[in-house]
Enzyme design. Structure first.
Site, mmCIF file in Angstrom:
data_model
loop_
_atom_site.group_PDB
_atom_site.id
_atom_site.type_symbol
_atom_site.label_atom_id
_atom_site.label_comp_id
_atom_site.label_asym_id
_atom_site.label_seq_id
_atom_site.Cartn_x
_atom_site.Cartn_y
_atom_site.Cartn_z
ATOM 1 N N LYS A 89 0.837 -1.205 0.000
ATOM 2 C CA LYS A 89 0.000 0.000 0.000
ATOM 3 C C LYS A 89 0.874 1.259 0.000
ATOM 4 O O LYS A 89 0.761 2.133 0.870
ATOM 5 C CB LYS A 89 -0.953 -0.011 1.193
ATOM 6 C CG LYS A 89 -1.984 -1.139 1.118
ATOM 7 C CD LYS A 89 -2.968 -1.082 2.268
ATOM 8 C CE LYS A 89 -4.039 -2.141 2.128
ATOM 9 N NZ LYS A 89 -3.521 -3.516 2.308
ATOM 10 N N ALA A 91 2.406 4.686 -0.224
ATOM 11 C CA ALA A 91 1.689 5.957 -0.083
ATOM 12 C C ALA A 91 2.616 7.067 0.419
ATOM 13 O O ALA A 91 2.319 7.742 1.401
ATOM 14 C CB ALA A 91 0.510 5.798 0.864
ATOM 15 N N ALA A 201 -13.435 -13.537 6.471
ATOM 16 C CA ALA A 201 -13.428 -12.911 7.792
ATOM 17 C C ALA A 201 -14.099 -11.542 7.807
ATOM 18 O O ALA A 201 -14.682 -11.137 8.815
ATOM 19 C CB ALA A 201 -11.998 -12.794 8.307
#
Length: 241
Positions: A89, A91, A201
């Site tokens: 991710k 960033a 989940a």
């Protein structure tokens, strides 16, 4: 669009194994000694090997990589013969993003996940490195947790358009909100992929993302936390194929 080689490989594995599942290999434990690291390393490899014939790819994230090191990527590829997605991710500012990408691709990562919300200039620095290495980049245009509804959801259209404009391989959109997958699919070119987390989940059922326009479903705890890991992977593959 970058990542054509990755798309060819993951589609080949999907048809070979009759599965649209990407395993999120997020197994964790406290690692304070070399023995702890060895135990976690072996656990992750064992899960990957047990399930590999029911997968299209494996996704690794910070929990596993910070505990075991990037070297586990090469061994995962060797043991499973599957493409590896780095869910980091990304960033940060462009220069930092560039070096994260370079280190990841050097370790054998086939595709990276990058936050689209950092903007075109910072994303393009990852795209440039991916072009150099002939690897893939997926932009995160939404997330599967509730907090994303307030801060990310209002910008899905713009973030998806950014993914198209920079020539990304595809995007990440949540299976927990199928209506977002439909919206994203309308904005993408036919060749771009959608990978969808949130199966199991987090509440989404296997197959729901595929039916709404995704290409692959990302599944973690429902597989690696189950009593029968291999059987769980097999059942999910049957449900999303």
């Amino acid at each position: 669009m970058i990542g054509k080689n990755f798309i060819d490989i993951i589609e080949q594995k999907a048809h070979q194994n009759k599965s649209r599942t990407i395993l999120a290999l997020d197994v964790t434990q406290d690692v304070k000694t070399h023995e702890d690291k060895r135990i976690l390393w072996n656990k992750a490899l064992n899960i990957a090997e047990l399930t590999s014939k029911y997968l299209a790819a494996i996704k690794v994230g910070y929990p596993l990589i910070l505990a075991t090191g990037l070297d586990i990527v090469g061994e995962l590829k060797q043991k499973t013969k599957l493409p590896i997605i780095g869910d980091f991710k990304i960033a940060d500012i462009g220069n930092t993003n560039k070096w994260i990408a370079r280190h990841a691709y050097n370790a054998g990562i086939d595709a990276l996940i990058v936050h689209a919300i950092i903007g075109e200039d910072a994303v393009k620095d990852v795209i440039k490195v991916a072009e150099e290495y002939n690897r893939a980049v997926f932009l995160l245009v939404s997330m599967s947790h509730p907090g994303a509804i307030k801060f990310i959801k209002p910008h899905i259209k713009e973030l998806t358009e950014l993914a198209v404009n920079v020539g990304a391989t595809g995007v990440i959109a949540p299976a927990t909100r199928p209506e977002e997958i439909k919206l994203v699919r309308e904005k993408l070119s036919d060749k771009m992929l959608i990978l969808s987390p949130g199966i199991g989940a987090q509440g989404a059922k296997a197959g729901i993302a595929i039916r709404n326009g995704a290409d692959f479903e990302i599944v973690g705890r429902r597989i690696y936390s189950s009593d029968d890991i291999e059987l769980s992977a097999k059942i999910i593959a049957q449900e999303n194929w």
